[in-house]
Design an enzyme around this catalytic site. Structure first.
Site, short mmCIF file in Angstrom:
data_model
loop_
_atom_site.label_atom_id
_atom_site.label_comp_id
_atom_site.label_asym_id
_atom_site.label_seq_id
_atom_site.Cartn_x
_atom_site.Cartn_y
_atom_site.Cartn_z
CB SER A 72 -0.64 -8.65 4.47
OG SER A 72 0.47 -7.87 4.83
CE1 TYR A 102 6.98 -9.38 5.08
CE2 TYR A 102 5.21 -7.79 5.27
CZ TYR A 102 6.04 -8.55 4.49
OH TYR A 102 5.95 -8.49 3.13
CB THR A 118 7.23 -12.94 4.29
OG1 THR A 118 5.83 -13.18 4.09
CG2 THR A 118 7.84 -12.46 2.99
CE LYS A 149 3.97 -14.41 0.04
NZ LYS A 149 4.77 -13.22 -0.22
CG HIS A 154 7.87 -10.03 -1.65
ND1 HIS A 154 8.08 -10.44 -0.35
CD2 HIS A 154 7.00 -9.00 -1.56
CE1 HIS A 154 7.36 -9.69 0.48
NE2 HIS A 154 6.69 -8.80 -0.24
C1 LIG Z 1 0.94 -4.48 -3.55
C2 LIG Z 1 1.58 -5.73 -3.00
C3 LIG Z 1 1.72 -5.86 -1.64
C4 LIG Z 1 2.29 -7.01 -1.09
N1 LIG Z 1 2.35 -7.15 0.26
C5 LIG Z 1 2.86 -8.29 0.79
C6 LIG Z 1 2.86 -8.49 2.20
O1 LIG Z 1 2.40 -7.65 2.96
N2 LIG Z 1 3.39 -9.64 2.66
C7 LIG Z 1 3.91 -10.62 1.84
O2 LIG Z 1 4.39 -11.64 2.31
N3 LIG Z 1 3.88 -10.47 0.51
C8 LIG Z 1 3.36 -9.35 -0.04
N4 LIG Z 1 3.31 -9.21 -1.41
C9 LIG Z 1 3.76 -10.32 -2.27
C10 LIG Z 1 2.61 -11.29 -2.54
O3 LIG Z 1 2.28 -12.06 -1.42
C11 LIG Z 1 2.98 -12.30 -3.64
O4 LIG Z 1 4.21 -12.91 -3.33
C12 LIG Z 1 3.04 -11.70 -5.02
O5 LIG Z 1 2.15 -10.61 -5.16
C13 LIG Z 1 2.71 -12.78 -6.02
O6 LIG Z 1 2.81 -12.33 -7.31
P1 LIG Z 1 1.53 -11.81 -8.18
O7 LIG Z 1 1.15 -10.49 -7.62
O8 LIG Z 1 2.11 -11.75 -9.54
O9 LIG Z 1 0.41 -12.82 -8.06
C14 LIG Z 1 2.74 -8.05 -1.96
C15 LIG Z 1 2.59 -7.91 -3.34
C16 LIG Z 1 2.01 -6.78 -3.87
C17 LIG Z 1 1.83 -6.68 -5.36
#
Ligand SMILES: Cc1cc2nc3c(=O)[nH]c(=O)nc-3n(C[C@H](O)[C@H](O)[C@H](O)COP(=O)(O)O)c2cc1C
Length: 308
Positions: free
Chosen positions: A56, A80, A106, A174, A198
């Site tokens: 990330s 980002y 993203t 994404k 997300h």
């Molecule tokens: C705590 C947390 C932080 C996240 N941070 C980011 C991030 O910094 N950048 C991003 O593109 N997606 C982020 N996501 C989304 C994840 O990349 C992903 O799309 C999502 O967690 C997938 O679903 P799952 O947690 O059910 O596997 C985050 C998700 C969570 C749960």
């Protein structure tokens, strides 16, 4: 049935990069909140298991540190684009040395979703948590996520060009959930799309990603790779994603929970459980590799006509 599955491989490729299985580590912010060595633990575990770690922008470790920990393990950078364009340019310049083979931009977060659980719990980013590509050199930046998150809300399709040029990497989008956006992604040169909402953290009520996946796969029509994330918890979930046309699936929370429970060992454990479930599921489907999983495994093409 009655297929020789005595030799099974879970290995595949994503954008030409070999990975040990079609389950990749989704980018999630601030691994340092979950384990002392943060992204370094995740990088070591993913690398040991031979799968891809998507780092990330909100990492608590620098790209140089992650590259040292992850070694030759495959890595993508999730980007980002922040309001201060120079900060994104500096970020990409630093990332170029990080051994990333693609960029996951993203696109589903022009504004930060209203995360009611964070609000209810009063979640604050610890003031001493390093966020090298968000806080930059200014640790005195505001303390809430919304204030930290100086994302550029004015980003459009036109910006893809400079992002690709600056990163010098293939760009994967994404957060695609419709055929229309998937077609635009291909037209604008995306190397891949990740069907993602997300993890349900942005717009409430959008499609479940498994439901959106077939429409995106149809619109893309083989012109770029399609991945999916959201609720991937078992090897069987990955196989369903493959059957619906995904090249690979990402998991976020399964890895985050593992990291919180037992650091690098926890992530290794969860990734190896998922690997073993994928391998077993392949064999029980009568497949010896991920590319043999197709729609026929979930949808009969010819109705069964009982004899007599
Ligand atoms: C705590 C947390 C932080 C996240 N941070 C980011 C991030 O910094 N950048 C991003 O593109 N997606 C982020 N996501 C989304 C994840 O990349 C992903 O799309 C999502 O967690 C997938 O679903 P799952 O947690 O059910 O596997 C985050 C998700 C969570 C749960």
């Amino acid at each position: 049935m009655l297929v020789d599955v005595s030799e099974i491989t879970t290995a595949t490729t994503v954008l030409g990069t070999p990975v040990s299985m079609p389950l990749l580590v989704a980018p999630f912010a601030m691994h340092g909140l979950l384990a002392a060595d943060g992204e370094l633990a995740t990088a070591r575990a993913a690398s040991a298991l031979g799968t891809l770690f998507c780092v990330s922008t909100i990492t608590t470790r620098t790209h140089t540190e992650i590259a040292a920990a992850g070694g030759a393990g495959p890595r993508w950078l999730q980007l980002y684009v922040v309001r201060d364009k120079q900060r994104t340019l500096d970020h990409l310049a630093e990332a170029r040395e990080g051994g990333y083979s693609a960029l996951a931009l993203t696109v589903d977060i022009p504004l930060l979703g209203r995360r009611e659980r964070d609000l209810k719990l009063g979640f604050q980013i610890p003031p001493d948590l390093p966020l090298p590509y968000i806080r930059g050199k200014d640790p005195a930046l505001a303390e809430t996520m919304a204030q930290h998150f100086q994302i550029n809300s004015a980003l459009t399709w036109r910006d893809l060009e400079w992002v690709a040029a600056e990163s010098r990497l293939p760009v994967v989008l994404k957060g695609i959930l419709t055929g229309e956006d998937a077609a635009l992604a291909v037209e604008h040169g995306a190397a891949g799309v990740i069907v993602s909402n997300h993890g349900g953290r942005q717009l409430d009520g959008v499609a479940a990603t498994l439901d959106a996946l077939p429409e995106v796969v149809a619109a893309v029509d083989g012109r770029c790779e399609v991945y999916v994330d959201g609720g991937i918890r078992r090897g069987g979930d990955v196989l369903k994603a493959l059957a619906l046309g995904a090249r690979a699936a990402f998991s976020g929370r399964a890895v985050a929970a593992a990291l919180a429970v037992d650091g690098e060992t926890g992530v290794r454990h969860v990734l190896s459980l998922l690997h073993d479930e994928i391998e077993l599921g392949l064999g029980l489907l009568g497949c010896t590799s991920p590319d043999q999983v197709t729609r026929v495994h979930i949808e009969p093409t010819v109705p069964y006509d009982p004899p007599g």
